[in-house]
Design an enzyme around this catalytic site. Structure first.
Site, mmCIF file in Angstrom:
data_model
loop_
_atom_site.group_PDB
_atom_site.id
_atom_site.type_symbol
_atom_site.label_atom_id
_atom_site.label_comp_id
_atom_site.label_asym_id
_atom_site.label_seq_id
_atom_site.Cartn_x
_atom_site.Cartn_y
_atom_site.Cartn_z
ATOM 1 N N HIS A 176 -2.131 9.539 -3.177
ATOM 2 C CA HIS A 176 -1.670 8.470 -2.293
ATOM 3 C C HIS A 176 -1.499 8.729 -0.874
ATOM 4 C CE1 HIS A 176 -0.151 4.421 -1.468
ATOM 5 N NE2 HIS A 176 0.878 4.616 -2.286
ATOM 6 N N ALA A 178 -1.737 6.442 1.761
ATOM 7 C CA ALA A 178 -1.846 4.830 2.230
ATOM 8 C C ALA A 178 -0.161 4.483 2.252
ATOM 9 C CB ALA A 178 -2.505 4.048 1.366
ATOM 10 N N ASN A 179 -0.127 3.309 2.827
ATOM 11 C CA ASN A 179 1.103 2.401 2.829
ATOM 12 C C ASN A 179 2.360 2.805 3.545
ATOM 13 O OD1 ASN A 179 -0.735 1.074 1.292
ATOM 14 N ND2 ASN A 179 0.464 0.766 -0.646
ATOM 15 N N TYR A 181 3.597 6.139 3.352
ATOM 16 C CA TYR A 181 3.859 7.190 2.944
ATOM 17 C C TYR A 181 3.979 8.441 3.545
ATOM 18 C CZ TYR A 181 5.526 3.510 -0.537
ATOM 19 O OH TYR A 181 5.989 2.488 -0.951
ATOM 20 N N ARG A 228 -6.432 7.588 -1.846
ATOM 21 C CA ARG A 228 -6.302 6.201 -1.431
ATOM 22 C C ARG A 228 -5.816 6.093 0.150
ATOM 23 N NH1 ARG A 228 -2.063 1.403 -3.731
ATOM 24 N NH2 ARG A 228 -3.896 -0.143 -4.228
ATOM 25 N N GLY A 303 -5.769 -8.640 -2.629
ATOM 26 C CA GLY A 303 -6.186 -9.959 -2.489
ATOM 27 C C GLY A 303 -7.296 -10.495 -3.277
ATOM 28 N N GLY A 324 -4.256 -5.466 -8.712
ATOM 29 C CA GLY A 324 -2.813 -5.251 -9.039
ATOM 30 C C GLY A 324 -1.835 -6.223 -9.870
ATOM 31 N N ARG A 325 -1.623 -7.087 -8.998
ATOM 32 C CA ARG A 325 -0.592 -8.222 -9.525
ATOM 33 C C ARG A 325 -1.396 -8.937 -10.491
ATOM 34 N NH1 ARG A 325 0.509 -10.867 -3.672
ATOM 35 N NH2 ARG A 325 -1.643 -10.117 -3.571
#
EC number: 1.3.1.-
Length: 376
Positions: A176, A178-179, A181, A228, A303, A324-325
């Site tokens: 990970h 990304a995002n 972190y 990622r 999305g 994801g969602r």
């Protein structure tokens, strides 16, 4: 299989034969009590597994100090490895391919950590308060800037975590990066204000990421490694003045090592409402230079619905599309795509609660005729 559904065409990712292009994205769910996965976690992943499907497990902390949120799973201890083995076995029993995402949250850690220590980062700058999906204001503890001589120990934590993941039976590992972190905190110049070998220009800011990716590739083999990245995101105040150059530098390293796949998050670019006013139009396409540059499997996330995923694959924009969602709320998402069926609505209020069932394993399958959540 319909020729008009590119998402559902088979794909060979290195040594892995995938039945289709729909991937379960890594989703933090905060339900691994005491940082150890349990039987309910196995049930959750097994629900979403099918033959030839690729699942990426939620982010697993590489050390005790790497966990920034409550009840996220870890992969640093023997107990965690054994617990994950039962989850992996449940997924493999369904014939799916299972990768483990590993992370260190760095400065993205709330105040009041149990050990009383400050979270570590590339910097001592604190994350500004963030508003969660349910309107709550999240505050984060002031971080401690890592000393240069401490960084190799953090790299080693990633290496050991990757080894532990393979020991637990995972087919591969996703780093990970990304995002906002820890790895992102080193790469992006909005955060990294170091003056040592890990700060300054792009080469130095990518050094920590390069060392982590190289160490994990050396440990488990690049043929079962994914990374990622979120080039254009500004999660947790983490953004860069030249994201294209920065990301191409990391991709060059990944190509040199022969990394299996690159998993990229689309920028959030909502450019208006749909024709019926009910659905926002998401602008995709900014990842194309990275798609062209990376030599392995290219996965996108962010999305996408079924139609957009089909187009991404048909146009050659991506090999795989991670959901994801939609996958969270529809354990049989690929089958729903196949039938062009309605989808369950996800409930944001249960994304991160601690209930082992509600909002976790109680979303109905397509053939459940008693569903009140399904909508067309």
């Amino acid at each position: 299989m319909e020729a008009s559904t590119p998402l559902l065409t088979p794909y060979k990712m290195g040594q892995f034969d995938l039945a289709h292009r729909v991937v379960l994205a890594p989703l933090t769910r905060c339900r691994s009590y005491g940082n150890v996965p349990g039987p309910h976690n196995a049930a959750y992943y097994a629900q979403r597994a099918a033959r030839g499907e690729l699942l990426v497990a939620e982010a697993c902390a590489v050390s005790e100090t790497a966990r920034g949120y409550p009840d996220v799973p870890g992969i640093w201890s023997a107990e965690q490895v054994e617990a994950w083995r039962h989850v992996v076995d449940a997924v493999h029993a369904k014939g799916a391919v299972f990768f483990c995402q590993i992370w260190h949250t760095g400065r993205v850690s709330p105040t009041g950590r149990p050990n009383g220590q400050a979270p570590i980062s590339s910097t001592d700058k604190q994350v500004t308060p963030q508003v969660s999906h349910d309107g709550q204001v999240l505050e984060f503890a002031p971080p401690r800037r890592l000393k240069t001589e401490e960084i190799p120990n953090i790299v080693d934590d990633f290496r050991i975590a990757a080894r532990n993941a393979i020991e637990a039976g995972f087919d591969g590992v996703e780093i990970h990066g990304a995002n906002g972190y820890l790895i992102d905190q080193f790469m992006k110049d909005s955060v990294n204000d170091r003056t040592d070998a890990y700060g300054g220009g792009i080469e130095n800011r990518c050094r920590f990421a390069a060392e982590v990716i190289t160490a994990v590739a050396d440990e488990i083999g690049a043929h079962r490694l994914g990374v990622r990245l979120s080039p254009f995101a500004d999660y947790m105040d983490c953004h860069d003045s030249d994201p294209k150059a920065l990301t191409l530098r990391v991709i060059g390293l990944m190509n040199d090592l022969g990394v299996l796949y690159c998993h990229m998050i689309e920028p959030r670019m909502c450019v208006g409402a749909g024709e019926d006013g009910s659905k926002p139009v998401i602008a995709h396409g900014r990842l194309l230079p990275f798609r062209k540059a990376f030599r392995g499997t290219f996965m996108v996330n962010g999305g996408y619905d079924r139609e957009e995923g089909d187009k991404a694959v048909a146009d050659g924009y991506a090999d795989l599309v991670a959901y994801g969602r939609l996958f969270l709320a529809n354990p049989d998402l690929p089958e729903r795509f196949r039938r062009k069926a309605g989808l369950n609505k996800y409930d944001r209020s249960t994304f991160y609660t601690s209930d082992p069932v509600v909002g976790y394993t109680d979303y109905p399958f397509l053939d459940d005729q008693n569903s009140e959540l399904a909508t067309r």
